[in-house]
Design a protein around this motif. Structure first.
Motif, short mmCIF file in Angstrom:
data_model
loop_
_atom_site.label_atom_id
_atom_site.label_comp_id
_atom_site.label_asym_id
_atom_site.label_seq_id
_atom_site.Cartn_x
_atom_site.Cartn_y
_atom_site.Cartn_z
N UNK A 150 0.80 -1.22 0.00
CA UNK A 150 0.00 0.00 0.00
C UNK A 150 0.83 1.26 0.00
N UNK A 151 2.08 1.17 -0.39
CA UNK A 151 2.94 2.36 -0.36
C UNK A 151 3.62 2.53 -1.71
N UNK A 152 3.60 3.76 -2.23
CA UNK A 152 4.34 4.01 -3.47
C UNK A 152 4.95 5.40 -3.38
N UNK A 153 5.87 5.66 -4.30
CA UNK A 153 6.50 6.98 -4.32
C UNK A 153 5.49 8.02 -4.79
N UNK A 154 5.71 9.25 -4.36
CA UNK A 154 4.81 10.34 -4.75
C UNK A 154 4.75 10.47 -6.27
N UNK A 155 5.89 10.19 -6.93
CA UNK A 155 5.90 10.35 -8.39
C UNK A 155 4.94 9.37 -9.06
N UNK A 156 4.82 8.14 -8.50
CA UNK A 156 3.88 7.15 -9.06
C UNK A 156 2.44 7.62 -8.84
N UNK A 157 2.15 8.07 -7.64
CA UNK A 157 0.79 8.54 -7.33
C UNK A 157 0.44 9.74 -8.21
N UNK A 177 -10.34 5.31 -12.56
CA UNK A 177 -11.70 5.37 -13.11
C UNK A 177 -11.67 5.43 -14.64
N UNK A 178 -12.35 4.47 -15.28
CA UNK A 178 -12.51 4.49 -16.73
C UNK A 178 -11.31 4.01 -17.53
N UNK A 179 -10.18 3.73 -16.86
CA UNK A 179 -8.98 3.30 -17.60
C UNK A 179 -9.13 1.82 -17.95
N UNK A 180 -8.77 1.44 -19.18
CA UNK A 180 -9.03 0.06 -19.60
C UNK A 180 -7.75 -0.75 -19.87
N UNK A 181 -6.60 -0.16 -19.60
CA UNK A 181 -5.39 -0.99 -19.72
C UNK A 181 -4.38 -0.62 -18.64
N UNK A 182 -3.44 -1.53 -18.40
CA UNK A 182 -2.49 -1.35 -17.30
C UNK A 182 -1.61 -0.13 -17.53
N UNK A 183 -1.49 0.76 -16.56
CA UNK A 183 -0.56 1.88 -16.70
C UNK A 183 0.88 1.36 -16.72
N UNK A 184 1.71 2.00 -17.51
CA UNK A 184 3.10 1.56 -17.65
C UNK A 184 3.95 2.25 -16.58
N UNK A 185 3.83 1.77 -15.35
CA UNK A 185 4.59 2.35 -14.25
C UNK A 185 5.26 1.21 -13.48
N UNK A 186 6.57 1.33 -13.31
CA UNK A 186 7.35 0.21 -12.76
C UNK A 186 6.90 -0.19 -11.37
N UNK A 187 6.41 0.74 -10.60
CA UNK A 187 6.12 0.43 -9.19
C UNK A 187 4.81 -0.34 -9.00
N UNK A 188 4.00 -0.44 -10.03
CA UNK A 188 2.70 -1.12 -9.88
C UNK A 188 2.87 -2.63 -9.96
N UNK A 189 2.10 -3.35 -9.16
CA UNK A 189 2.17 -4.80 -9.14
C UNK A 189 1.26 -5.40 -10.21
#
Ligand code: SF4
Length: 289
Positions: A150-157, A177-189
């Motif tokens: 449940x913790x990420x860097x401010x830049x990811x948020x 909300x409304x997004x239909x594909x995975x965001x390309x951000x390294x910190x996301x699981x």
């Protein structure tokens, strides 16, 4: 707490707004004093998803589409409609206070209803529902992104917040909300990431009560947690990150970590004085009886 899967036309936001207004009025003008942890769950976007999350008064949608109001821990509730749901939820909160649910400013509904019968109109059975198991990925409200512990860097948020309105969840995940594909951000699981099966509090040095750092150890042990098991690593016996029982629990004590199988941080350990170094070198120790 509100289901993160609410839809614009399912009545959830109107209920939430009305409940906030009523609570505010009752606290300011009627002197309602609820315990600090007392809460409401508005969970009526479909089958219930918040039953494992902490709440004292719940409103859910039944299979037939009605609204069911019930006290947490009770087997029966009462059917309500969008026009009286908030009024009846507030009546239930007032019943909790009047019937002695608050002691020294504390108290939770589930323990109160164990020995205090509810008013007779609470006679509609609460249906059984399978536990909701959240996973990162597509949901009815948008893409749900997981963040380790449940913790990420401010830049990811910050990056997430530029993509869509964000809906917080009680599962260490955020719905975009409304997004239909995975965001390309390294910190996301990604779905299936071993860290989704681990909970760890902030631990030392962030928490003054912690007896050890826990997050790095939890990350290192995640890949060794057997499939279908859940590991909770806690900086002290308070168990903030996962108050419920877990398959495996490691709790920091003054001499090292205690290991508990199928219990909470306060249950009887099967081993004590395990050092982080030993656990990292021999993660199989976690699963030995
Ligand atoms: S479980 Fe203990 S160490 Fe961890 S955050 Fe809670 S009080 Fe702090």
């Amino acid at each position: 707490m509100v289901t993160p899967f609410w839809q614009a036309d399912d009545g959830t936001t109107a209920l939430v707004q009305a409940l906030e207004n009523s609570l505010q009025h009752a606290i300011v003008h009627d002197g309602l004093r609820l315990p600090g942890k007392f809460g409401f769950a508005i969970d009526c976007a479909g089958p219930p998803v918040l039953r494992q999350a902490s709440a004292d008064i719940r409103i859910e949608r039944t299979e037939a589409g009605s609204l069911l109001l019930y006290a947490d821990g009770a087997q029966t509730g009462r059917l309500v409609d969008p026009h009286n749901a908030v009024e009846q939820a507030m009546a239930l909160a007032n019943w909790f206070v009047r019937s002695g649910g608050v002691c020294n400013g504390r108290g939770r509904m589930a323990s109160h209803v164990r020995h205090m019968p509810l008013p007779p109109e609470y006679n509609t059975p609460v249906p059984l529902a399978p536990p909701f198991i959240p996973e990162p990925g597509m949901t009815s409200a948008g893409w749900m992104a997981g963040v380790a512990f449940g913790q990420c860097h401010a830049s990811t948020l910050c990056a997430l917040s530029t993509m869509a309105p964000l809906r917080l969840t009680p599962w260490r995940m955020i719905v975009l909300e409304g997004v239909i594909q995975a965001p390309d951000l390294a910190e996301l699981l990604q779905a299936g990431d071993a860290r989704l099966r681990v909970a760890a509090c902030t631990g030392a040095l962030a928490c003054p009560q912690a007896l050890a750092p826990v997050r790095a150890l939890a990350s290192d042990l995640a890949a060794h947690v057997p499939a279908h098991a859940f590991l909770h690593v806690s900086g002290c016996a308070k168990g903030c990150a996962h108050p419920q029982a877990a398959t495996l629990t490691l709790v920091a004590q003054s001499g090292g970590f205690a290991l508990i199988h199928h219990g909470t941080t306060t249950d009887q350990p099967i081993a004590r004085n395990l050092s982080p170094e030993r656990l990292r070198a021999h993660p199989e120790l976690m699963t030995k009886d």
